[in-house]
Design an enzyme around this catalytic site. Sequence first.
Site, PDB file in Angstrom:
ATOM      1  CB  CYS A  81      -0.876   0.047   1.233  1.00  0.00           C
ATOM      2  SG  CYS A  81      -1.938   1.801   1.267  1.00  0.00           S
ATOM      3  CB  CYS A  87      -3.210   4.767   6.226  1.00  0.00           C
ATOM      4  SG  CYS A  87      -4.741   3.946   6.240  1.00  0.00           S
ATOM      5  CB  CYS A 162      -7.629   0.290   0.696  1.00  0.00           C
ATOM      6  SG  CYS A 162      -7.672  -0.492   1.910  1.00  0.00           S
ATOM      7  CG  PHE A 294     -22.027 -12.354  24.172  1.00  0.00           C
ATOM      8  CD1 PHE A 294     -22.151 -11.204  24.580  1.00  0.00           C
ATOM      9  CD2 PHE A 294     -21.556 -13.409  24.950  1.00  0.00           C
ATOM     10  CE1 PHE A 294     -21.674 -10.839  25.869  1.00  0.00           C
ATOM     11  CE2 PHE A 294     -21.122 -13.246  26.286  1.00  0.00           C
ATOM     12  CZ  PHE A 294     -21.659 -11.997  26.794  1.00  0.00           C
ATOM     13  CG  ASN A 299     -21.472 -15.746  11.739  1.00  0.00           C
ATOM     14  OD1 ASN A 299     -21.595 -15.896  10.648  1.00  0.00           O
ATOM     15  ND2 ASN A 299     -20.148 -15.805  12.505  1.00  0.00           N
ATOM     16  CB  CYS A 389     -12.422  -9.812  19.148  1.00  0.00           C
ATOM     17  SG  CYS A 389     -13.537  -9.006  20.304  1.00  0.00           S
TER      18      CYS A 389
END
Length: 432
Positions: A81, A87, A162, A294, A299, A389
């Site tokens: 990139c 960025c 990107c 959750f 999903n 996560c």
Amino acid sequence: MAQFYSAKRRVTTREIITVTTDGLDAFGQGVARHHGKALFIAGLLPGERAEVVLSEDKKQFARGDVKKRLSESPERETPRCPHFGVCGGCQQQHASVALQQRSKAQALCRMMKREVDEVISGPAWGYRRRARLSLNFTPRKPGLQMGFRKAGSNDLVDVHRCPVLVPRLEALLPKLRDCLSSLDGVRHLGHVELVDVTSGPLMVLRHLKPLSAADREKLECFSHSEGVALYLAPQSDTLEHLNGEMPWYESDGLRLTFSPRDFIQVNDAVNQQMVARALEWLEIQPGERVLDLFCGMGNFTLPLARRAESVVGVEGVAALVEKGDYNAGLNALKNVTFFQHNLEEDVTRQPWAQQGFDKVLLDPARAGAAGVMQHIVKLKPRRVVYVSCNPATLMRDSETLLAAGYRTVRLAMLDMFPHTGHLESMALFERD
């Protein structure tokens, strides 16, 4: 990964030191030792030697900036990139994918005090199916800026390419820029969200003042010519659907519809593998009942319902619960029930909490699942799959299961966000 810092200690001298890094942390920073403490150096890879200027010096660690690199790691790569280093989106394009994955797996291993059994990954480039680009207009050059924020700053990086975006979204950037630049209300645009799923690409344009009829016509022409579903957002919580079908994606042979503002996993390839691995680890047997905490819009819940006798999904966001119900009906799944409940509050008196379950899956946000861990233990499920996560809260919450007699059977690192410092994982716990 959570890091906790005290107030910065100002460095009063600009001493130059020479160090050799011996590792890479999960955020892509080189790690060396200086005066017996960890020295973090952005942009330096393991084994590289450099002259470094200290920028921050604390009791337990320090930070430094590279003044001159004296050697080069064979795992150093040229970033794809042109915006890398400015960025704030990516932090590790200068490191090989193998090194990134190895470093994240090692960080997970240290935190969980257990070897990582596998790394679940997909394509390292062109993986991101969702992005939000900020918009800023100045009357003089460059005119409309469209892009992401600088690292540690609110300043905007004007992005023309990107390479982590899925190809269809990256190819859309120059045409989208031209369209938005042509609008009379260009100075009143806030941001644009892009999503690419099985049903095709979509865009959500946040505008701060009403758009003229001419501007709406230009946007609709762009939507039709590029095959992009179009939504306008005159308010942060309001959507106006102008063109295109309701978005949906495929998972485990199911069709999952969602609103453009609903949470979906950014990396489709890793999400598909993650769902498959969770199903494999749980080994759902005929007649079993499964609890999905959750659960979002289903999903995991809906694939589980294809295998279990019955499934209960619990989610705090009402709109996602409604979407889960809708998707269950859309896929003719009649053995799944969704409940709305804030899982950070007491759950013991909830209707679903009185039921018995053979297996449990949970996929909490970064704050983890401290509020429900004791209740999971009381349910005495034979297996628990925890999708995380944030390894810090996974480590904390797993202690509750281990103290109750569960053992960690499998641990996987999910490379959901290549070239970034994000570390995701999943673990299987089993009770003898």
